[in-house]
Every structure is written in C-alpha cells, then in structure tokens.
Design a protein around this motif. Structure first.
Motif, PDB file in Angstrom:
ATOM      1  N   MET A 115      16.625  87.761  30.890  1.00  0.00           N
ATOM      2  CA  MET A 115      16.266  87.293  29.663  1.00  0.00           C
ATOM      3  C   MET A 115      14.843  87.670  29.217  1.00  0.00           C
ATOM      4  SD  MET A 115      18.023  84.028  28.658  1.00  0.00           S
ATOM      5  CE  MET A 115      17.396  84.170  27.271  1.00  0.00           C
ATOM      6  N   VAL A 116      13.988  88.113  29.933  1.00  0.00           N
ATOM      7  CA  VAL A 116      12.608  88.575  29.973  1.00  0.00           C
ATOM      8  C   VAL A 116      12.723  90.071  29.444  1.00  0.00           C
ATOM      9  CG1 VAL A 116      10.238  89.232  30.753  1.00  0.00           C
ATOM     10  CG2 VAL A 116      11.314  86.963  31.442  1.00  0.00           C
ATOM     11  N   HIS A 117      13.725  90.764  30.030  1.00  0.00           N
ATOM     12  CA  HIS A 117      14.028  92.192  29.591  1.00  0.00           C
ATOM     13  C   HIS A 117      14.406  92.104  28.110  1.00  0.00           C
ATOM     14  CE1 HIS A 117      14.672  96.290  29.842  1.00  0.00           C
ATOM     15  NE2 HIS A 117      16.010  96.329  29.960  1.00  0.00           N
ATOM     16  N   THR A 147      -4.603  87.074  27.508  1.00  0.00           N
ATOM     17  CA  THR A 147      -5.722  87.838  27.889  1.00  0.00           C
ATOM     18  C   THR A 147      -6.831  87.843  27.025  1.00  0.00           C
ATOM     19  OG1 THR A 147      -4.351  89.488  29.063  1.00  0.00           O
ATOM     20  CG2 THR A 147      -6.665  90.266  28.459  1.00  0.00           C
ATOM     21  N   GLN A 148      -6.421  88.085  25.583  1.00  0.00           N
ATOM     22  CA  GLN A 148      -7.442  87.815  24.643  1.00  0.00           C
ATOM     23  C   GLN A 148      -8.066  86.554  24.317  1.00  0.00           C
ATOM     24  OE1 GLN A 148      -5.503  89.070  21.079  1.00  0.00           O
ATOM     25  NE2 GLN A 148      -5.443  91.041  21.269  1.00  0.00           N
ATOM     26  N   GLN A 149      -7.162  85.280  24.721  1.00  0.00           N
ATOM     27  CA  GLN A 149      -7.767  84.146  24.666  1.00  0.00           C
ATOM     28  C   GLN A 149      -8.476  83.548  25.880  1.00  0.00           C
ATOM     29  OE1 GLN A 149      -4.373  81.402  23.245  1.00  0.00           O
ATOM     30  NE2 GLN A 149      -4.115  82.941  21.406  1.00  0.00           N
ATOM     31  N   THR A 150      -8.120  84.265  26.822  1.00  0.00           N
ATOM     32  CA  THR A 150      -8.727  83.763  28.135  1.00  0.00           C
ATOM     33  C   THR A 150      -8.067  82.403  28.609  1.00  0.00           C
ATOM     34  OG1 THR A 150     -10.807  82.876  27.784  1.00  0.00           O
ATOM     35  CG2 THR A 150     -10.614  85.330  28.484  1.00  0.00           C
ATOM     36  N   ASP A 151      -6.859  82.187  28.344  1.00  0.00           N
ATOM     37  CA  ASP A 151      -5.938  81.142  28.416  1.00  0.00           C
ATOM     38  C   ASP A 151      -4.672  81.496  28.791  1.00  0.00           C
ATOM     39  OD1 ASP A 151      -4.834  78.671  28.142  1.00  0.00           O
ATOM     40  OD2 ASP A 151      -5.140  78.347  26.029  1.00  0.00           O
ATOM     41  N   SER A 152      -4.075  81.091  29.544  1.00  0.00           N
ATOM     42  CA  SER A 152      -2.621  81.191  30.280  1.00  0.00           C
ATOM     43  C   SER A 152      -1.439  80.571  29.257  1.00  0.00           C
ATOM     44  CB  SER A 152      -2.439  80.992  31.572  1.00  0.00           C
ATOM     45  OG  SER A 152      -2.761  79.715  31.775  1.00  0.00           O
ATOM     46  N   ALA A 153      -1.675  79.802  28.247  1.00  0.00           N
ATOM     47  CA  ALA A 153      -0.919  78.922  27.660  1.00  0.00           C
ATOM     48  C   ALA A 153       0.301  79.581  26.779  1.00  0.00           C
ATOM     49  CB  ALA A 153      -1.597  77.947  26.406  1.00  0.00           C
ATOM     50  N   PRO A 154      -0.265  80.739  26.192  1.00  0.00           N
ATOM     51  CA  PRO A 154       0.795  81.495  25.553  1.00  0.00           C
ATOM     52  C   PRO A 154       1.839  82.003  26.502  1.00  0.00           C
ATOM     53  CG  PRO A 154      -1.371  82.156  24.490  1.00  0.00           C
ATOM     54  CD  PRO A 154      -1.641  81.425  25.904  1.00  0.00           C
ATOM     55  N   PHE A 155       1.484  82.932  27.479  1.00  0.00           N
ATOM     56  CA  PHE A 155       2.371  83.312  28.248  1.00  0.00           C
ATOM     57  C   PHE A 155       3.079  82.013  29.113  1.00  0.00           C
ATOM     58  CE2 PHE A 155       3.266  84.578  32.939  1.00  0.00           C
ATOM     59  CZ  PHE A 155       4.161  85.727  32.420  1.00  0.00           C
ATOM     60  N   ILE A 156       2.492  80.969  29.474  1.00  0.00           N
ATOM     61  CA  ILE A 156       3.377  79.944  29.940  1.00  0.00           C
ATOM     62  C   ILE A 156       4.337  79.258  29.214  1.00  0.00           C
ATOM     63  CG2 ILE A 156       3.197  77.656  30.990  1.00  0.00           C
ATOM     64  CD1 ILE A 156       0.481  78.151  32.006  1.00  0.00           C
ATOM     65  N   GLU A 157       3.894  79.128  27.958  1.00  0.00           N
ATOM     66  CA  GLU A 157       5.002  78.905  26.787  1.00  0.00           C
ATOM     67  C   GLU A 157       6.004  79.825  26.655  1.00  0.00           C
ATOM     68  OE1 GLU A 157       2.939  78.207  23.168  1.00  0.00           O
ATOM     69  OE2 GLU A 157       1.467  76.525  24.111  1.00  0.00           O
ATOM     70  N   PHE A 158       5.810  81.150  26.636  1.00  0.00           N
ATOM     71  CA  PHE A 158       6.846  82.069  26.719  1.00  0.00           C
ATOM     72  C   PHE A 158       7.882  82.035  27.914  1.00  0.00           C
ATOM     73  CE2 PHE A 158       8.452  86.092  28.029  1.00  0.00           C
ATOM     74  CZ  PHE A 158       9.177  86.451  27.248  1.00  0.00           C
ATOM     75  N   MET A 159       7.244  81.827  29.050  1.00  0.00           N
ATOM     76  CA  MET A 159       8.015  81.668  30.273  1.00  0.00           C
ATOM     77  C   MET A 159       9.155  80.617  30.168  1.00  0.00           C
ATOM     78  SD  MET A 159       7.913  84.566  31.820  1.00  0.00           S
ATOM     79  CE  MET A 159       8.925  84.216  33.238  1.00  0.00           C
ATOM     80  N   LEU A 160       8.288  79.432  29.847  1.00  0.00           N
ATOM     81  CA  LEU A 160       9.071  78.010  29.846  1.00  0.00           C
ATOM     82  C   LEU A 160      10.220  78.141  28.659  1.00  0.00           C
ATOM     83  CD1 LEU A 160       6.260  75.413  29.919  1.00  0.00           C
ATOM     84  CD2 LEU A 160       7.928  75.942  31.824  1.00  0.00           C
ATOM     85  N   GLN A 161       9.899  79.062  27.700  1.00  0.00           N
ATOM     86  CA  GLN A 161      11.010  79.018  26.771  1.00  0.00           C
ATOM     87  C   GLN A 161      12.025  80.106  27.282  1.00  0.00           C
ATOM     88  OE1 GLN A 161      11.381  77.690  23.367  1.00  0.00           O
ATOM     89  NE2 GLN A 161      13.285  78.144  23.643  1.00  0.00           N
ATOM     90  N   MET A 162      11.970  81.193  28.095  1.00  0.00           N
ATOM     91  CA  MET A 162      12.709  81.825  28.692  1.00  0.00           C
ATOM     92  C   MET A 162      13.649  80.955  29.564  1.00  0.00           C
ATOM     93  SD  MET A 162      12.641  85.009  27.366  1.00  0.00           S
ATOM     94  CE  MET A 162      12.641  83.805  25.967  1.00  0.00           C
ATOM     95  N   ILE A 163      12.962  80.271  30.404  1.00  0.00           N
ATOM     96  CA  ILE A 163      13.859  79.368  31.454  1.00  0.00           C
ATOM     97  C   ILE A 163      14.723  78.474  30.576  1.00  0.00           C
ATOM     98  CG2 ILE A 163      13.359  77.600  33.179  1.00  0.00           C
ATOM     99  CD1 ILE A 163      10.727  79.062  33.913  1.00  0.00           C
ATOM    100  N   PHE A 164      13.984  77.836  29.767  1.00  0.00           N
ATOM    101  CA  PHE A 164      15.016  76.736  28.847  1.00  0.00           C
ATOM    102  C   PHE A 164      16.220  77.540  28.272  1.00  0.00           C
ATOM    103  CE2 PHE A 164      16.175  74.886  24.724  1.00  0.00           C
ATOM    104  CZ  PHE A 164      16.409  73.599  25.368  1.00  0.00           C
ATOM    105  N   ASP A 165      16.018  78.713  27.777  1.00  0.00           N
ATOM    106  CA  ASP A 165      17.116  79.576  27.093  1.00  0.00           C
ATOM    107  C   ASP A 165      18.116  80.090  28.253  1.00  0.00           C
ATOM    108  OD1 ASP A 165      15.996  79.242  24.681  1.00  0.00           O
ATOM    109  OD2 ASP A 165      14.918  81.411  24.479  1.00  0.00           O
ATOM    110  N   ALA A 166      17.483  80.461  29.255  1.00  0.00           N
ATOM    111  CA  ALA A 166      18.527  80.781  30.539  1.00  0.00           C
ATOM    112  C   ALA A 166      19.456  79.538  30.914  1.00  0.00           C
ATOM    113  CB  ALA A 166      17.725  81.274  31.509  1.00  0.00           C
ATOM    114  N   ALA A 176      23.424  79.264  30.447  1.00  0.00           N
ATOM    115  CA  ALA A 176      23.974  79.156  31.651  1.00  0.00           C
ATOM    116  C   ALA A 176      25.116  77.963  31.515  1.00  0.00           C
ATOM    117  CB  ALA A 176      23.197  79.056  32.937  1.00  0.00           C
ATOM    118  N   LYS A 177      24.514  76.713  30.787  1.00  0.00           N
ATOM    119  CA  LYS A 177      25.336  75.621  30.921  1.00  0.00           C
ATOM    120  C   LYS A 177      26.392  75.950  29.911  1.00  0.00           C
ATOM    121  CE  LYS A 177      23.475  71.298  30.695  1.00  0.00           C
ATOM    122  NZ  LYS A 177      22.694  70.545  30.655  1.00  0.00           N
TER     123      LYS A 177
END
Length: 119
Positions: free
Chosen positions: A1-3, A17-36, A40-41
C-alpha cells in the motif's frame, strides 16, 4: 500500500521533518493500515461469498427436493422420500445439507411447521 502511495509517503516524511513533529507521518501510516485492513476485509468477504456461490454444487436429488418444497412447503421427509424415490435417511441427509447451505429453513415446530426455500 505504501508503494502505491509513494508520493504521499515522501510528503508525510518531509512534513514531519519540516515541523519536527512525527504527526503527519504517523497519520499517513495509520491511514495506510486502516486502508489495508478495510481492503482485506472487503476482499475476504467477497471471496468467501463468491466461493460459496460457485463452490456449492447441488445434486439432482437436492434440486428435486427444493422443487417439491417450493410446491408444498408442509411436505414431510417421508413424503419427500416417496416423491423422490429415495430412502427417508437420504432425504434427511440432503435436508441437513440444504439447511447447512442456508438454502432452506424450517419455520415453526417440527410437526406443525413448514419449509421455506430461500431465494
């Protein structure tokens, strides 16, 4: 999914990186997990339903039983056996199969109820 969402992935890393906050990356990854999980279901239930529909093979006796039940829903196993020219134990076995396949259901009591063929 990430690919498949590679551009969004790199954008989330740059924003973090710009915000020195991992929130955007975590939100992206959580969305990818949810979509996967959602994908699958969905594919699992579609595959199961398709497999049941395609994999369910009715015998000639099953088809005859269903036809007789549609004509007279109060028909007993003994009557079905007589009409089908099969033993009562064969009819009981096929009825059990048809119930398990959810093609028929019993409405009411054993003696006073009737069979219903599901569409």
């Amino acid at each position: 999914m990430v690919h498949q969402h590679q551009d969004d992935y790199y954008l989330a890393i740059r924003q973090s990186t710009q915000q020195t906050d991992s929130a955007p990356f975590i939100e992206f990854m959580l969305q990818m997990i949810f979509d996967a999980i959602t994908e699958a279901k969905t594919s699992e239930s579609e595959g199961l339903n398709a497999g049941l529909s395609e994999g369910l093979k009715l015998s000639d006796v099953d088809k005859v039983i269903l036809a007789f039940i549609e004509q007279g829903r109060y028909m007993t196993n003994a009557q079905l056996a007589e009409k089908c020219g099969k033993s009562q134990s064969t009819i009981e076995r096929r009825i059990k199969f048809l119930k398990g396949a959810r093609l028929i259901t019993r409405i009411g009591a054993k003696k006073t109820g009737y069979w219903q063929v599901k569409q």
